[in-house]
Scaffold this active site. Sequence first.
Site: not given
Length: 541
Positions: A16-17, A38, A46, A50, A52, A119, A214, A235, A294, A353, A388
Amino acid sequence: MTAWEAEADLVVVGSGVAGLTAALDAAEAGLRVVVVTKDAADAGSTRWAQGGVAVVVGDVPGDSVEAHVADTLAAGGGLSDAGAVAEIIAEGPAAVARLRARGADFDPGPGGRLARTREGGHSAFRVVHAGGDATGAEIERALVTATTDRRLPLLTGHVAVDALRDERGAVSGLAVLDDAGRPGVLRAPAVLLATGGYGQLYASTTNPETATGDGIALALRAGATAADLEFVQFHPTVLYTEDLLAGSSNRRAPAVGRRPLVTEAVRGEGAVLLDRAGRRFMTAVHPLADLAPRDVVAAAITRTLADTGADCVHLDARGIEGFPQRFPTVYAACRAAGIDPVREPIPVTPAAHYACGGVVTDRHGRTGVPGLYAAGEVARTGLHGANRLASNSLLEGLVVGARVAHAVAADRCVPRPATAEVLAPSPAVALAPRPVVQRAMTGAAGIGRDAAGLAAASDVVEAHTALGVPVDRAGVEDAALTLLAQAVLAAAGTRTETRGCHVRTDFPERDDVWQRQSLVVALDPDGRPVVRDETAAVGAA
């Protein structure tokens, strides 16, 4: 006995990122890097992001890095590390610039600037996005392409089993299994865990099937600690649909598994939440109403569902001009479910989420185990605290991924003493059936927890747990989910207050005896997760 062995300077687990950013930066620093995943290279979390990347570039009047820091600390409920927050957010603009130089294409706005949205929890329009609501997919595409162009070794279809360590406990490699269950070893003095979170602990989640915890399980078995595991962010707005029950022609139940996300940016563009009677309910809950953090919105929706007996609330986005073009991913998911968001409100409900906690690291991704690093959702850097702030996750992955690469390069300059033969980990681990774990966690450790429910869930998981040796990916994942369930239940049972996305119905108030106390989880000599009588380090450089 291993089927094969290979060597590297750094093994990155996850594509991922955070993982690919670290891999690319480390390779540019001259390190031999191998990336292990895996599944397919783009199968992680990632690409599903949606909204940003939250970042202050300096071209939005009235916004500032200080304001972004303040919003992050407010959302974190007193458990964020103020120093980590300030450093990570300050490095955001440079990280986004590097990402764009690697080919990521963000949506343009007026006057040659990047387009912005807002957001929940943000005091300004500071979230840059790509493809309307396909930011994660664009970032993943750009990083995978850059990895391929640089010809970095990318080992797909191999699940990480355990970190190998020498007699001092320092990392000396990684044990893996391929899709056929054949074992292999990657020998390296540095291993980076960038494996994402553990949304698959729950029956309904926005996370892909790969999000099974994992990395945290591997880190705990290697001797590292974890913290803030009880803070699982739900979420608020996931598309609500129903599945036909087996053996019935008309009975239906809420759909399970990975559910389509309805990005928070939809509310940022003006959509509002409605109860079953069509009334707005967030205006009476928080000054930011539908753009509250959130945890506040998810808890309010849960209370509304309980009070009204409804299965879902509705998100009215009919006032957003050009919805199909601005939110093509959400629009397609709605249309596939038979809903037209241009003409009718979208049925939504909360779902698991994001894991706000994870492996305890310093601000450069170092864990307490020499040679073991963590970045992204798997890590607890101190950025997120108890909840977060929206779109800070991709930001963290970009910034800390780059920091890890520099840390690994710097740590190589510190010579390690000669050590004896590599010590193999014990192969036997606790295993419980995944459906049992998911039902227990969904019923007792979602939004709204109490002592009786947490204890009962722990008893259920324990009753179905047996020692076993994972021989394939499914076994490794089930072992991780079993360990994470035990750890989350232990931490959630210990924190007797409501804070952020940890909501205790039997302790509904925030208790500032807990202020800045992050619960530390480690394994006892029997390999069971326990809450230590200490708090996680705050302010580590």
